[in-house]
Design a protein around this motif. Structure first.
Motif, PDB file in Angstrom:
ATOM      1  N   LEU A  34       0.859  -1.187   0.000  1.00  0.00           N
ATOM      2  CA  LEU A  34       0.000   0.000   0.000  1.00  0.00           C
ATOM      3  C   LEU A  34       0.891   1.231   0.000  1.00  0.00           C
ATOM      4  CD1 LEU A  34      -2.844   1.304   0.311  1.00  0.00           C
ATOM      5  CD2 LEU A  34      -2.542   1.073   2.793  1.00  0.00           C
ATOM      6  N   THR A  35       0.596   2.180  -0.867  1.00  0.00           N
ATOM      7  CA  THR A  35       1.405   3.392  -0.947  1.00  0.00           C
ATOM      8  C   THR A  35       0.722   4.545  -0.227  1.00  0.00           C
ATOM      9  OG1 THR A  35       0.421   4.247  -2.981  1.00  0.00           O
ATOM     10  CG2 THR A  35       2.172   2.603  -3.221  1.00  0.00           C
ATOM     11  N   ALA A  36       1.474   5.640  -0.056  1.00  0.00           N
ATOM     12  CA  ALA A  36       0.943   6.806   0.650  1.00  0.00           C
ATOM     13  C   ALA A  36      -0.261   7.389  -0.050  1.00  0.00           C
ATOM     14  CB  ALA A  36       2.037   7.865   0.788  1.00  0.00           C
ATOM     15  N   SER A  37      -0.339   7.246  -1.368  1.00  0.00           N
ATOM     16  CA  SER A  37      -1.450   7.822  -2.129  1.00  0.00           C
ATOM     17  C   SER A  37      -2.703   6.955  -2.093  1.00  0.00           C
ATOM     18  CB  SER A  37      -1.020   8.024  -3.586  1.00  0.00           C
ATOM     19  OG  SER A  37      -0.760   6.778  -4.193  1.00  0.00           O
ATOM     20  N   GLY A  38      -2.600   5.769  -1.487  1.00  0.00           N
ATOM     21  CA  GLY A  38      -3.741   4.860  -1.443  1.00  0.00           C
ATOM     22  C   GLY A  38      -3.742   3.831  -2.555  1.00  0.00           C
ATOM     23  N   THR A  39      -2.758   3.880  -3.433  1.00  0.00           N
ATOM     24  CA  THR A  39      -2.655   2.892  -4.504  1.00  0.00           C
ATOM     25  C   THR A  39      -2.114   1.571  -3.952  1.00  0.00           C
ATOM     26  OG1 THR A  39      -2.220   4.621  -6.127  1.00  0.00           O
ATOM     27  CG2 THR A  39      -1.598   2.376  -6.742  1.00  0.00           C
ATOM     28  N   VAL A  40      -2.676   0.461  -4.392  1.00  0.00           N
ATOM     29  CA  VAL A  40      -2.173  -0.861  -4.032  1.00  0.00           C
ATOM     30  C   VAL A  40      -1.384  -1.409  -5.218  1.00  0.00           C
ATOM     31  CG1 VAL A  40      -2.789  -3.235  -3.438  1.00  0.00           C
ATOM     32  CG2 VAL A  40      -4.071  -1.331  -2.439  1.00  0.00           C
ATOM     33  N   LEU A  41      -0.139  -1.791  -4.967  1.00  0.00           N
ATOM     34  CA  LEU A  41       0.735  -2.339  -6.004  1.00  0.00           C
ATOM     35  C   LEU A  41       1.037  -3.794  -5.685  1.00  0.00           C
ATOM     36  CD1 LEU A  41       3.281   0.609  -6.367  1.00  0.00           C
ATOM     37  CD2 LEU A  41       1.317   0.101  -7.830  1.00  0.00           C
ATOM     38  N   ARG A  42       0.863  -4.639  -6.684  1.00  0.00           N
ATOM     39  CA  ARG A  42       1.060  -6.070  -6.483  1.00  0.00           C
ATOM     40  C   ARG A  42       2.540  -6.431  -6.568  1.00  0.00           C
ATOM     41  NH1 ARG A  42       0.681 -10.535  -9.898  1.00  0.00           N
ATOM     42  NH2 ARG A  42       0.331  -9.141 -11.667  1.00  0.00           N
ATOM     43  N   ARG A  43       3.015  -7.186  -5.592  1.00  0.00           N
ATOM     44  CA  ARG A  43       4.376  -7.699  -5.652  1.00  0.00           C
ATOM     45  C   ARG A  43       4.474  -8.785  -6.721  1.00  0.00           C
ATOM     46  NH1 ARG A  43       4.754  -7.037   0.505  1.00  0.00           N
ATOM     47  NH2 ARG A  43       6.559  -5.648   0.766  1.00  0.00           N
ATOM     48  N   GLY A  44       5.628  -8.858  -7.366  1.00  0.00           N
ATOM     49  CA  GLY A  44       5.885  -9.945  -8.301  1.00  0.00           C
ATOM     50  C   GLY A  44       6.629 -11.062  -7.609  1.00  0.00           C
ATOM     51  N   PHE A  45       6.976 -12.081  -8.371  1.00  0.00           N
ATOM     52  CA  PHE A  45       7.725 -13.209  -7.827  1.00  0.00           C
ATOM     53  C   PHE A  45       9.128 -13.226  -8.414  1.00  0.00           C
ATOM     54  CE2 PHE A  45       3.277 -14.870  -7.518  1.00  0.00           C
ATOM     55  CZ  PHE A  45       3.211 -14.849  -6.131  1.00  0.00           C
ATOM     56  N   SER A  46      10.091 -13.584  -7.597  1.00  0.00           N
ATOM     57  CA  SER A  46      11.486 -13.585  -8.011  1.00  0.00           C
ATOM     58  C   SER A  46      11.777 -14.739  -8.964  1.00  0.00           C
ATOM     59  CB  SER A  46      12.390 -13.701  -6.779  1.00  0.00           C
ATOM     60  OG  SER A  46      12.240 -14.993  -6.192  1.00  0.00           O
ATOM     61  N   THR A  47      12.950 -14.700  -9.570  1.00  0.00           N
ATOM     62  CA  THR A  47      13.372 -15.811 -10.427  1.00  0.00           C
ATOM     63  C   THR A  47      13.499 -17.091  -9.613  1.00  0.00           C
ATOM     64  OG1 THR A  47      15.643 -15.000 -10.139  1.00  0.00           O
ATOM     65  CG2 THR A  47      14.530 -14.426 -12.192  1.00  0.00           C
ATOM     66  N   ALA A  91       7.340 -29.340 -16.838  1.00  0.00           N
ATOM     67  CA  ALA A  91       6.484 -28.230 -16.399  1.00  0.00           C
ATOM     68  C   ALA A  91       7.151 -26.905 -16.705  1.00  0.00           C
ATOM     69  CB  ALA A  91       6.209 -28.341 -14.898  1.00  0.00           C
ATOM     70  N   SER A  92       6.313 -25.899 -16.858  1.00  0.00           N
ATOM     71  CA  SER A  92       6.821 -24.550 -17.070  1.00  0.00           C
ATOM     72  C   SER A  92       6.073 -23.584 -16.172  1.00  0.00           C
ATOM     73  CB  SER A  92       6.668 -24.126 -18.535  1.00  0.00           C
ATOM     74  OG  SER A  92       5.298 -24.013 -18.880  1.00  0.00           O
ATOM     75  N   CYS A  93       6.757 -22.474 -15.863  1.00  0.00           N
ATOM     76  CA  CYS A  93       6.148 -21.405 -15.073  1.00  0.00           C
ATOM     77  C   CYS A  93       6.693 -20.100 -15.609  1.00  0.00           C
ATOM     78  CB  CYS A  93       6.499 -21.561 -13.591  1.00  0.00           C
ATOM     79  SG  CYS A  93       5.747 -20.312 -12.509  1.00  0.00           S
ATOM     80  N   ARG A  94       5.820 -19.142 -15.860  1.00  0.00           N
ATOM     81  CA  ARG A  94       6.247 -17.844 -16.366  1.00  0.00           C
ATOM     82  C   ARG A  94       6.383 -16.858 -15.209  1.00  0.00           C
ATOM     83  NH1 ARG A  94       6.722 -17.282 -21.675  1.00  0.00           N
ATOM     84  NH2 ARG A  94       5.761 -18.890 -23.016  1.00  0.00           N
ATOM     85  N   LYS A  95       7.455 -16.094 -15.241  1.00  0.00           N
ATOM     86  CA  LYS A  95       7.743 -15.182 -14.146  1.00  0.00           C
ATOM     87  C   LYS A  95       6.736 -14.035 -14.128  1.00  0.00           C
ATOM     88  CE  LYS A  95      11.458 -12.567 -11.978  1.00  0.00           C
ATOM     89  NZ  LYS A  95      10.713 -11.300 -11.855  1.00  0.00           N
ATOM     90  N   ASP A  96       6.097 -13.868 -13.001  1.00  0.00           N
ATOM     91  CA  ASP A  96       5.109 -12.820 -12.788  1.00  0.00           C
ATOM     92  C   ASP A  96       5.817 -11.627 -12.147  1.00  0.00           C
ATOM     93  OD1 ASP A  96       3.028 -11.186 -12.058  1.00  0.00           O
ATOM     94  OD2 ASP A  96       1.933 -12.713 -10.923  1.00  0.00           O
ATOM     95  N   GLY A 197      23.502 -16.558 -19.110  1.00  0.00           N
ATOM     96  CA  GLY A 197      22.101 -16.616 -18.703  1.00  0.00           C
ATOM     97  C   GLY A 197      21.810 -15.660 -17.573  1.00  0.00           C
ATOM     98  N   ILE A 198      20.601 -15.742 -17.027  1.00  0.00           N
ATOM     99  CA  ILE A 198      20.190 -14.861 -15.936  1.00  0.00           C
ATOM    100  C   ILE A 198      20.574 -15.468 -14.589  1.00  0.00           C
ATOM    101  CG2 ILE A 198      18.263 -13.964 -17.303  1.00  0.00           C
ATOM    102  CD1 ILE A 198      16.412 -15.585 -15.399  1.00  0.00           C
ATOM    103  N   SER A 199      20.520 -14.667 -13.580  1.00  0.00           N
ATOM    104  CA  SER A 199      20.729 -15.139 -12.214  1.00  0.00           C
ATOM    105  C   SER A 199      19.389 -15.576 -11.624  1.00  0.00           C
ATOM    106  CB  SER A 199      21.327 -14.026 -11.352  1.00  0.00           C
ATOM    107  OG  SER A 199      22.565 -13.591 -11.865  1.00  0.00           O
ATOM    108  N   VAL A 200      19.449 -16.580 -10.774  1.00  0.00           N
ATOM    109  CA  VAL A 200      18.256 -17.057 -10.068  1.00  0.00           C
ATOM    110  C   VAL A 200      18.385 -16.561  -8.634  1.00  0.00           C
ATOM    111  CG1 VAL A 200      16.901 -19.067  -9.380  1.00  0.00           C
ATOM    112  CG2 VAL A 200      18.082 -19.047 -11.591  1.00  0.00           C
ATOM    113  N   LEU A 201      17.539 -15.589  -8.286  1.00  0.00           N
ATOM    114  CA  LEU A 201      17.712 -14.850  -7.036  1.00  0.00           C
ATOM    115  C   LEU A 201      16.405 -14.787  -6.256  1.00  0.00           C
ATOM    116  CD1 LEU A 201      19.614 -11.824  -8.639  1.00  0.00           C
ATOM    117  CD2 LEU A 201      20.654 -13.796  -7.502  1.00  0.00           C
ATOM    118  N   GLY A 202      16.490 -14.149  -5.087  1.00  0.00           N
ATOM    119  CA  GLY A 202      15.271 -13.888  -4.329  1.00  0.00           C
ATOM    120  C   GLY A 202      15.489 -13.989  -2.839  1.00  0.00           C
ATOM    121  N   THR A 203      15.825 -12.877  -2.178  1.00  0.00           N
ATOM    122  CA  THR A 203      16.030 -12.883  -0.730  1.00  0.00           C
ATOM    123  C   THR A 203      14.726 -13.132   0.001  1.00  0.00           C
ATOM    124  OG1 THR A 203      17.846 -11.305  -1.001  1.00  0.00           O
ATOM    125  CG2 THR A 203      16.946 -11.567   1.207  1.00  0.00           C
TER     126      THR A 203
END
Length: 337
Positions: A34-47, A91-96, A197-203
């Motif tokens: 939730l932001t100060a302006s009242g907007t809700v922003l959806r988190r994405g998922f890491s690699t 199986a496959s999964c697309r990064k959101d 290639g890309i890094s696979v990350l996500g703290t």
């Protein structure tokens, strides 16, 4: 209302201003901010989260043919459900990317192939499209896959859960990212010594939706904070900032240090890992060192003198800002005298 990912208590005024009250439950669960302006922003998922979902779905599809969604427990401890496409061991999964529109890996497909292991045991094989380190670093050896420890733990935990659920004695899982090498050229990987290639990350397992709305919320938090604030760049920095400065409010600002400092009135502390902080203080800090990353620089004899020089120069420009640099174990490795 508290954010379970950062432990930030949302001000009542932000909640009252929320433009989408039906999304507040996602905020409570950590799936959105939730932001100060009242907007809700959806988190994405890491690699790392995306990779874990693909691997889990591939294993589960060995037992039930078709898998359309899987549950993954993220490194931050929150359980989420991701859409997948699994069928008979593949199986496959697309990064959101959520509402982080600048995420160049958004929509990227992760593909996992699983096969039962007759000898038992679990083997995870990083394949095509996953980057590897081009040179030795303080934490990684040349040629090892660019997969962070939290991401690897998440992948292995998801694989183990799927093996148990599918009642297998063991499995081999191969993970590939078909367009990984192509997309990596749009990331920082070529400049930080990761190739192929890309890094696979996500703290945390999430991707924060940093944009103008998010910056607005950060600035509002700084303005509201009583007394001095601690500005930090990432989740580890946030954890150690709270331990080192319990009397101050620690605020996660990501790569928005410049905007955050402009909003500070009075004293402030910058605390966190060295990478973003040193590059913020001096974008050319690596020039002439022969190093491609700040982490690599930290393992050389140049480190102590470089840190002393940069801290002194920064303090001259910002006399009311204290900088404390910590390593991944929370030890202070840079602080002005």
């Amino acid at each position: 209302m508290r954010d379970p990912v950062t432990d930030f208590e949302y001000p009542a005024a932000w909640v009252a201003a929320c433009r989408s009250p039906d999304l507040l439950d996602d905020v409570r669960r950590g799936l959105a901010v939730l932001t100060a302006s009242g907007t809700v922003l959806r988190r994405g998922f890491s690699t790392g989260t995306t990779a874990a979902a693909a691997c889990k779905a591939a294993i589960l599809s060995l037992a039930c043919d078709t898998v359309r969604e899987v549950d993954v427990t993220l490194p931050c401890g929150i359980a989420v459900r991701l859409a997948v496409d699994g069928y008979r061991g593949q199986a496959s999964c697309r990064k959101d990317a959520g509402d982080y529109t600048a995420d160049v890996t958004g929509g990227l497909e992760f593909v996992a192939m699983a096969a039962p292991s007759l000898s038992g045991g679990v083997q995870f094989v990083p394949g095509e499209g996953i980057g590897s380190f081009a040179r030795d670093t303080p934490r990684h050896r040349r040629g090892t896959p660019a997969i962070s420890a939290p991401a690897l733990d998440c992948i292995r935990r998801s694989i183990d859960e799927a093996v148990e659920e599918a009642d297998l004695s063991g499995t081999t899982v191969i993970l590939t990212i078909p367009r990984g090498a192509e997309v990596a050229q749009k990331t920082l990987n070529p400049r930080v010594g990761v190739h192929g290639g890309i890094s696979v990350l996500g703290t945390t397992g999430f991707v924060e939706p940093w944009d103008d709305h998010m910056t607005e919320g950060v600035i509002d938090r700084i303005a509201r904070a009583p007394g001095a604030v601690v500005l930090t760049t990432g989740r580890l920095g946030l954890r150690y900032s709270r331990l080192l400065f319990p009397e101050h409010e620690a605020i996660l600002v990501g790569n928005k240090l410049e905007e955050a400092l402009r909003a500070v009135e009075g004293d402030a502390v910058i605390c966190g890992l060295p990478g973003l902080i040193l590059k913020f203080m001096n974008p050319d800090v690596l020039s002439g060192t022969g190093c491609v990353t700040v982490e690599e620089l930290s393992a050389t004899p140049l480190w102590e003198e470089t840190v002393r020089r940069e801290l002194a120069a920064f303090r001259a420009r910002y006399p009311r800002v204290r900088v404390v640099i910590v390593d991944r174990d929370g030890r202070i490795i840079g602080e002005p005298p």
